[in-house]
Design a protein around this motif. Sequence first.
Motif, PDB file in Angstrom:
ATOM      1  N   VAL A 115       0.814  -1.218   0.000  1.00 12.22           N
ATOM      2  CA  VAL A 115       0.000   0.000   0.000  1.00 12.22           C
ATOM      3  C   VAL A 115       0.851   1.273   0.000  1.00 12.22           C
ATOM      4  N   ALA A 116       2.162   1.142   0.122  1.00 15.43           N
ATOM      5  CA  ALA A 116       3.049   2.311   0.102  1.00 15.43           C
ATOM      6  C   ALA A 116       3.092   2.894  -1.313  1.00 15.43           C
ATOM      7  N   PRO A 117       3.527   4.137  -1.438  1.00 13.84           N
ATOM      8  CA  PRO A 117       3.567   4.779  -2.765  1.00 13.84           C
ATOM      9  C   PRO A 117       4.434   4.048  -3.792  1.00 13.84           C
ATOM     10  N   SER A 118       5.479   3.385  -3.357  1.00 17.16           N
ATOM     11  CA  SER A 118       6.376   2.721  -4.297  1.00 17.16           C
ATOM     12  C   SER A 118       6.271   1.199  -4.166  1.00 17.16           C
ATOM     13  N   ALA A 119       5.591   0.578  -5.117  1.00 14.90           N
ATOM     14  CA  ALA A 119       5.464  -0.882  -5.101  1.00 14.90           C
ATOM     15  C   ALA A 119       6.822  -1.545  -5.288  1.00 14.90           C
ATOM     16  N   ILE A 120       7.681  -0.937  -6.094  1.00 16.10           N
ATOM     17  CA  ILE A 120       8.993  -1.536  -6.344  1.00 16.10           C
ATOM     18  C   ILE A 120       9.840  -1.540  -5.075  1.00 16.10           C
ATOM     19  N   SER A 121       9.746  -0.476  -4.292  1.00 15.40           N
ATOM     20  CA  SER A 121      10.471  -0.418  -3.022  1.00 15.40           C
ATOM     21  C   SER A 121       9.958  -1.490  -2.059  1.00 15.40           C
ATOM     22  N   GLU A 122       8.640  -1.641  -1.990  1.00 18.88           N
ATOM     23  CA  GLU A 122       8.071  -2.676  -1.130  1.00 18.88           C
ATOM     24  C   GLU A 122       8.474  -4.067  -1.614  1.00 18.88           C
ATOM     25  N   PHE A 123       8.553  -4.230  -2.929  1.00 20.08           N
ATOM     26  CA  PHE A 123       8.956  -5.510  -3.485  1.00 20.08           C
ATOM     27  C   PHE A 123      10.398  -5.832  -3.108  1.00 20.08           C
ATOM     28  N   HIS A 124      11.277  -4.829  -3.186  1.00 22.78           N
ATOM     29  CA  HIS A 124      12.673  -5.042  -2.795  1.00 22.78           C
ATOM     30  C   HIS A 124      12.744  -5.527  -1.344  1.00 22.78           C
ATOM     31  N   THR A 125      12.000  -4.875  -0.478  1.00 22.75           N
ATOM     32  CA  THR A 125      11.984  -5.245   0.940  1.00 22.75           C
ATOM     33  C   THR A 125      11.430  -6.655   1.124  1.00 22.75           C
ATOM     34  N   ALA A 126      10.299  -6.941   0.484  1.00 22.83           N
ATOM     35  CA  ALA A 126       9.659  -8.252   0.622  1.00 22.83           C
ATOM     36  C   ALA A 126      10.566  -9.366   0.096  1.00 22.83           C
ATOM     37  N   LEU A 127      11.182  -9.129  -1.050  1.00 21.42           N
ATOM     38  CA  LEU A 127      12.064 -10.135  -1.632  1.00 21.42           C
ATOM     39  C   LEU A 127      13.257 -10.406  -0.716  1.00 21.42           C
ATOM     40  N   GLY A 128      13.862  -9.343  -0.200  1.00 22.38           N
ATOM     41  CA  GLY A 128      14.985  -9.506   0.724  1.00 22.38           C
ATOM     42  C   GLY A 128      14.591 -10.286   1.964  1.00 22.38           C
ATOM     43  N   GLN A 129      13.437  -9.942   2.528  1.00 22.43           N
ATOM     44  CA  GLN A 129      12.958 -10.671   3.702  1.00 22.43           C
ATOM     45  C   GLN A 129      12.751 -12.144   3.368  1.00 22.43           C
ATOM     46  N   CYS A 130      12.092 -12.411   2.255  1.00 18.98           N
ATOM     47  CA  CYS A 130      11.805 -13.799   1.888  1.00 18.98           C
ATOM     48  C   CYS A 130      13.077 -14.606   1.680  1.00 18.98           C
ATOM     49  N   LEU A 131      14.056 -14.018   1.044  1.00 15.12           N
ATOM     50  CA  LEU A 131      15.314 -14.737   0.833  1.00 15.12           C
ATOM     51  C   LEU A 131      15.990 -15.054   2.167  1.00 15.12           C
ATOM     52  N   ASN A 132      15.999 -14.095   3.082  1.00 16.37           N
ATOM     53  CA  ASN A 132      16.581 -14.338   4.404  1.00 16.37           C
ATOM     54  C   ASN A 132      15.771 -15.364   5.186  1.00 16.37           C
ATOM     55  N   TYR A 133      14.460 -15.274   5.105  1.00 14.01           N
ATOM     56  CA  TYR A 133      13.610 -16.228   5.821  1.00 14.01           C
ATOM     57  C   TYR A 133      13.801 -17.645   5.285  1.00 14.01           C
ATOM     58  N   ARG A 134      13.973 -17.785   3.982  1.00 16.71           N
ATOM     59  CA  ARG A 134      14.201 -19.116   3.408  1.00 16.71           C
ATOM     60  C   ARG A 134      15.493 -19.728   3.936  1.00 16.71           C
ATOM     61  N   VAL A 135      16.530 -18.916   4.057  1.00 19.18           N
ATOM     62  CA  VAL A 135      17.799 -19.412   4.597  1.00 19.18           C
ATOM     63  C   VAL A 135      17.598 -19.887   6.032  1.00 19.18           C
ATOM     64  N   ALA A 136      16.900 -19.084   6.844  1.00 21.85           N
ATOM     65  CA  ALA A 136      16.668 -19.445   8.242  1.00 21.85           C
ATOM     66  C   ALA A 136      15.804 -20.697   8.353  1.00 21.85           C
ATOM     67  N   LEU A 137      14.769 -20.789   7.521  1.00 21.64           N
ATOM     68  CA  LEU A 137      13.917 -21.979   7.543  1.00 21.64           C
ATOM     69  C   LEU A 137      14.686 -23.219   7.122  1.00 21.64           C
ATOM     70  N   LYS A 138      15.542 -23.095   6.134  1.00 21.84           N
ATOM     71  CA  LYS A 138      16.348 -24.226   5.683  1.00 21.84           C
ATOM     72  C   LYS A 138      17.188 -24.767   6.833  1.00 21.84           C
ATOM     73  N   LEU A 139      17.667 -23.876   7.672  1.00 21.77           N
ATOM     74  CA  LEU A 139      18.494 -24.252   8.813  1.00 21.77           C
ATOM     75  C   LEU A 139      17.667 -24.837   9.955  1.00 21.77           C
ATOM     76  N   LYS A 140      16.542 -24.203  10.278  1.00 24.56           N
ATOM     77  CA  LYS A 140      15.788 -24.560  11.475  1.00 24.56           C
ATOM     78  C   LYS A 140      14.536 -25.404  11.230  1.00 24.56           C
ATOM     79  N   GLU A 141      13.852 -25.186  10.112  1.00 23.84           N
ATOM     80  CA  GLU A 141      12.621 -25.929   9.819  1.00 23.84           C
ATOM     81  C   GLU A 141      12.557 -26.224   8.319  1.00 23.84           C
TER      82      GLU A 141
END
Length: 138
Positions: free
Chosen positions: A63-89
Amino acid sequence: MSARDIFHNLVRLALQKDGWTITHDPLSIDLADGQLQIDLGAERLIAAQKQDERIAVEIKSFVAPSAISEFHTALGQCLNYRVALKLKEPERVLYLAVPLATYEDFFSRQLPQMSIHEYQLKLLVFDPENEVIVQWIN
């Protein structure tokens, strides 16, 4: 604890309508250097296989003015979360939950499409008006 996305409760309800049991709200992943919190953890029994299917869901409203900025943030979070999940779950599959209008308007563009393909990002598309999941993209 970070702030919940505006669609958090709606996605939780949509998952429950789709047969999922919410197991974690949020799903905390403890690492040696800190803790990550993914919005939701869920599971459901696959009757034919008699196995549990487990997912983690990161919810983004876009919902922020810049969808691309939100996408960058979401993608970065998802990539980090996948690494953590691979390790722990490692049995959990991570999905990025996005509203239907955002999927139709933004995720059809070249950069998001290329990024989804490159990083094998899994999406859960939800309809906020009807409070349902409309598409799982693997």
